[in-house]
Motif scaffolding. Sequence first.
Motif, PDB file in Angstrom:
ATOM      1  N   VAL A   1      -5.979  19.867  -4.121  1.00 48.34           N
ATOM      2  CA  VAL A   1      -5.663  18.517  -4.582  1.00 48.34           C
ATOM      3  C   VAL A   1      -6.927  17.657  -4.480  1.00 48.34           C
ATOM      4  CG1 VAL A   1      -4.273  16.458  -4.151  1.00 48.34           C
ATOM      5  CG2 VAL A   1      -3.261  18.731  -3.873  1.00 48.34           C
ATOM      6  N   PRO A   2      -7.273  16.895  -5.530  1.00 53.15           N
ATOM      7  CA  PRO A   2      -8.472  16.043  -5.468  1.00 53.15           C
ATOM      8  C   PRO A   2      -8.417  15.098  -4.270  1.00 53.15           C
ATOM      9  CG  PRO A   2      -7.637  16.155  -7.703  1.00 53.15           C
ATOM     10  CD  PRO A   2      -6.621  16.842  -6.845  1.00 53.15           C
ATOM     11  N   SER A   3      -9.551  14.926  -3.621  1.00 54.62           N
ATOM     12  CA  SER A   3      -9.600  14.124  -2.391  1.00 54.62           C
ATOM     13  C   SER A   3      -9.166  12.686  -2.619  1.00 54.62           C
ATOM     14  CB  SER A   3     -11.019  14.153  -1.814  1.00 54.62           C
ATOM     15  OG  SER A   3     -11.952  13.613  -2.738  1.00 54.62           O
ATOM     16  N   VAL A   4      -9.408  12.164  -3.831  1.00 54.78           N
ATOM     17  CA  VAL A   4      -9.040  10.776  -4.098  1.00 54.78           C
ATOM     18  C   VAL A   4      -7.536  10.574  -3.977  1.00 54.78           C
ATOM     19  CG1 VAL A   4      -8.847  11.130  -6.597  1.00 54.78           C
ATOM     20  CG2 VAL A   4      -9.343   8.837  -5.696  1.00 54.78           C
ATOM     21  N   TRP A   5      -6.760  11.600  -4.356  1.00 53.50           N
ATOM     22  CA  TRP A   5      -5.306  11.505  -4.225  1.00 53.50           C
ATOM     23  C   TRP A   5      -4.883  11.552  -2.771  1.00 53.50           C
ATOM     24  CZ3 TRP A   5      -2.451   9.702  -7.933  1.00 53.50           C
ATOM     25  CH2 TRP A   5      -2.855   9.869  -9.269  1.00 53.50           C
ATOM     26  N   LEU A   6      -5.571  12.362  -1.994  1.00 53.97           N
ATOM     27  CA  LEU A   6      -5.245  12.447  -0.577  1.00 53.97           C
ATOM     28  C   LEU A   6      -5.596  11.143   0.144  1.00 53.97           C
ATOM     29  CD1 LEU A   6      -6.451  16.070   0.230  1.00 53.97           C
ATOM     30  CD2 LEU A   6      -4.128  15.278  -0.250  1.00 53.97           C
ATOM     31  N   GLN A   7      -6.672  10.496  -0.287  1.00 55.39           N
ATOM     32  CA  GLN A   7      -7.053   9.217   0.319  1.00 55.39           C
ATOM     33  C   GLN A   7      -6.059   8.117  -0.028  1.00 55.39           C
ATOM     34  OE1 GLN A   7     -11.043   8.580  -1.056  1.00 55.39           O
ATOM     35  NE2 GLN A   7     -11.907  10.241   0.166  1.00 55.39           N
ATOM     36  N   ALA A   8      -5.496   8.204  -1.232  1.00 53.84           N
ATOM     37  CA  ALA A   8      -4.529   7.192  -1.668  1.00 53.84           C
ATOM     38  C   ALA A   8      -3.124   7.478  -1.169  1.00 53.84           C
ATOM     39  CB  ALA A   8      -4.517   7.106  -3.196  1.00 53.84           C
ATOM     40  N   ALA A   9      -2.886   8.698  -0.678  1.00 54.07           N
ATOM     41  CA  ALA A   9      -1.532   9.127  -0.306  1.00 54.07           C
ATOM     42  C   ALA A   9      -0.833   8.197   0.674  1.00 54.07           C
ATOM     43  CB  ALA A   9      -1.582  10.551   0.253  1.00 54.07           C
ATOM     44  N   PRO A  10      -1.483   7.767   1.783  1.00 50.13           N
ATOM     45  CA  PRO A  10      -0.742   6.918   2.733  1.00 50.13           C
ATOM     46  C   PRO A  10      -0.285   5.600   2.130  1.00 50.13           C
ATOM     47  CG  PRO A  10      -3.073   7.047   3.312  1.00 50.13           C
ATOM     48  CD  PRO A  10      -2.828   8.094   2.279  1.00 50.13           C
ATOM     49  N   TYR A  11      -1.095   5.031   1.233  1.00 46.01           N
ATOM     50  CA  TYR A  11      -0.719   3.751   0.634  1.00 46.01           C
ATOM     51  C   TYR A  11       0.386   3.939  -0.402  1.00 46.01           C
ATOM     52  CZ  TYR A  11      -5.125   2.688   2.900  1.00 46.01           C
ATOM     53  OH  TYR A  11      -6.119   2.559   3.833  1.00 46.01           O
ATOM     54  N   LEU A  12       0.320   5.033  -1.161  1.00 44.54           N
ATOM     55  CA  LEU A  12       1.384   5.328  -2.122  1.00 44.54           C
ATOM     56  C   LEU A  12       2.700   5.602  -1.391  1.00 44.54           C
ATOM     57  CD1 LEU A  12      -0.519   7.678  -4.615  1.00 44.54           C
ATOM     58  CD2 LEU A  12       0.158   5.295  -4.994  1.00 44.54           C
ATOM     59  N   ILE A  13       2.610   6.354  -0.300  1.00 43.20           N
ATOM     60  CA  ILE A  13       3.819   6.651   0.476  1.00 43.20           C
ATOM     61  C   ILE A  13       4.395   5.369   1.071  1.00 43.20           C
ATOM     62  CG2 ILE A  13       4.675   7.810   2.558  1.00 43.20           C
ATOM     63  CD1 ILE A  13       2.701  10.073   1.938  1.00 43.20           C
ATOM     64  N   THR A  14       3.514   4.464   1.522  1.00 45.41           N
ATOM     65  CA  THR A  14       3.976   3.189   2.070  1.00 45.41           C
ATOM     66  C   THR A  14       4.757   2.401   1.026  1.00 45.41           C
ATOM     67  OG1 THR A  14       2.078   3.092   3.569  1.00 45.41           O
ATOM     68  CG2 THR A  14       3.257   1.033   3.148  1.00 45.41           C
ATOM     69  N   ILE A  15       4.220   2.334  -0.197  1.00 45.62           N
ATOM     70  CA  ILE A  15       4.901   1.610  -1.271  1.00 45.62           C
ATOM     71  C   ILE A  15       6.242   2.253  -1.591  1.00 45.62           C
ATOM     72  CG2 ILE A  15       4.785   0.978  -3.708  1.00 45.62           C
ATOM     73  CD1 ILE A  15       1.734   0.773  -3.367  1.00 45.62           C
ATOM     74  N   ILE A  16       6.253   3.583  -1.672  1.00 44.57           N
ATOM     75  CA  ILE A  16       7.496   4.300  -1.982  1.00 44.57           C
ATOM     76  C   ILE A  16       8.546   4.050  -0.900  1.00 44.57           C
ATOM     77  CG2 ILE A  16       8.529   6.589  -2.237  1.00 44.57           C
ATOM     78  CD1 ILE A  16       5.854   7.475  -3.508  1.00 44.57           C
ATOM     79  N   VAL A  17       8.114   4.105   0.352  1.00 45.05           N
ATOM     80  CA  VAL A  17       9.046   3.887   1.451  1.00 45.05           C
ATOM     81  C   VAL A  17       9.602   2.470   1.412  1.00 45.05           C
ATOM     82  CG1 VAL A  17       9.176   3.617   3.960  1.00 45.05           C
ATOM     83  CG2 VAL A  17       8.114   5.647   2.973  1.00 45.05           C
ATOM     84  N   LEU A  18       8.734   1.493   1.173  1.00 46.95           N
ATOM     85  CA  LEU A  18       9.191   0.109   1.144  1.00 46.95           C
ATOM     86  C   LEU A  18      10.154  -0.133  -0.014  1.00 46.95           C
ATOM     87  CD1 LEU A  18       5.939  -1.855   2.062  1.00 46.95           C
ATOM     88  CD2 LEU A  18       7.964  -1.498   3.471  1.00 46.95           C
ATOM     89  N   VAL A  19       9.852   0.430  -1.167  1.00 43.42           N
ATOM     90  CA  VAL A  19      10.726   0.254  -2.326  1.00 43.42           C
ATOM     91  C   VAL A  19      12.056   0.960  -2.109  1.00 43.42           C
ATOM     92  CG1 VAL A  19      11.033   0.799  -4.759  1.00 43.42           C
ATOM     93  CG2 VAL A  19       8.835  -0.078  -3.954  1.00 43.42           C
ATOM     94  N   GLY A  20      11.998   2.153  -1.507  1.00 40.03           N
ATOM     95  CA  GLY A  20      13.218   2.934  -1.358  1.00 40.03           C
ATOM     96  C   GLY A  20      14.052   2.577  -0.156  1.00 40.03           C
ATOM     97  N   VAL A  21      13.411   1.985   0.881  1.00 35.46           N
ATOM     98  CA  VAL A  21      14.117   1.772   2.140  1.00 35.46           C
ATOM     99  C   VAL A  21      14.396   0.310   2.424  1.00 35.46           C
ATOM    100  CG1 VAL A  21      13.968   2.059   4.654  1.00 35.46           C
ATOM    101  CG2 VAL A  21      13.189   3.878   3.133  1.00 35.46           C
ATOM    102  N   ILE A  22      13.480  -0.574   2.030  1.00 33.90           N
ATOM    103  CA  ILE A  22      13.581  -1.963   2.471  1.00 33.90           C
ATOM    104  C   ILE A  22      14.875  -2.621   1.999  1.00 33.90           C
ATOM    105  CG2 ILE A  22      12.401  -3.008   0.497  1.00 33.90           C
ATOM    106  CD1 ILE A  22      10.990  -4.864   2.540  1.00 33.90           C
TER     107      ILE A  22
END
Length: 319
Positions: free
Chosen positions: A281-302
């Motif tokens: 997996v390209p490193s740029v995606w791995l670097q962005a992963a925590p922020y993308l996961i944060t957004i997904i969690v907030l949208v799905g859980v909040i």
Amino acid sequence: MDIINVLQLVFSSALVYSAPLILTALGGTFSERSGIVNVGLEGIMVMGAFGSVVFNLTFASQLGNWTPWVGVVVGGLIGILFSLIHAVATINLRADHIISGTVINLMAPALAIFLTRVLYDGRGQTDIISENFGKANIPLLENIPVLGPIFFKGTSAPAFVGIAIAVLCWFILFKTRFGLRLRAVGEHPQAADTLGINVYMTKYAGVLLSGLLGGMGGAIQAQAISLNFSASTIAGQGFIAMAAMIFGKWNPLGAMGAAIFFGFAQSLSVIGNYIPIIQDVPSVWLQAAPYLITIIVLVGVIGKSEGPAANGKTYIKSK
């Protein structure tokens, strides 16, 4: 690399990155359980990180290996001072909680960088600290067959301290008189007031505890991961900690578990090349992963999570 080494690398890296999030998420839990929304956790982490690094650089020669641990305490004390600003603004001056926290988030990085330039010859970052939180082995537990090398060898001591603090915070919040009063104030301050609970002092206690734990989280971030202070030392960690708090449903143990999950997501950008499934997996995606996961969690859980009923509402004693 065999499976044991891969698992050891994954677990230890996840703990390194989750330690600051655990403490900061716990701090946010105390504040919001008292009814005060603290979006200023990011700014509190910044000041805790700055203060701990300056202390570390100044006293490393005198304190030796104890320097980063004392630096965590210093960061927590600085966090208390900054959270006091938020407490006065929201409790006494009845300011909007979001605006007050946002002001702290805007003020803290600018102040920290200004002081860094004053203290370090105009440079925008400090020197690298010599005494830091390296990898640690947990005595006795590291000798357990199979599990010992994975979980307790070459791991993060601050993370295990954070886990212990999370258990302590759960006990305080749900098994003590103080915790009951704190939760009562966050749910229905008027009812708590009629029972003789000092609502204002209880709210102050919740906010100041959030400052203590948030400042400690920032200090660990600076002394275990970045190893210096600059404008990018915290870089959104406070907001990720808030997401962990919400994902954990304002429960210390839930917040701890969510913080470890987010810490694992952050560690992927560092250890991704060693994990067979994601090594391509390209490193740029791995670097962005925590922020993308944060957004997904907030949208799905909040939308499904319900915080304390009086969270974010200004309490006026006369009403």
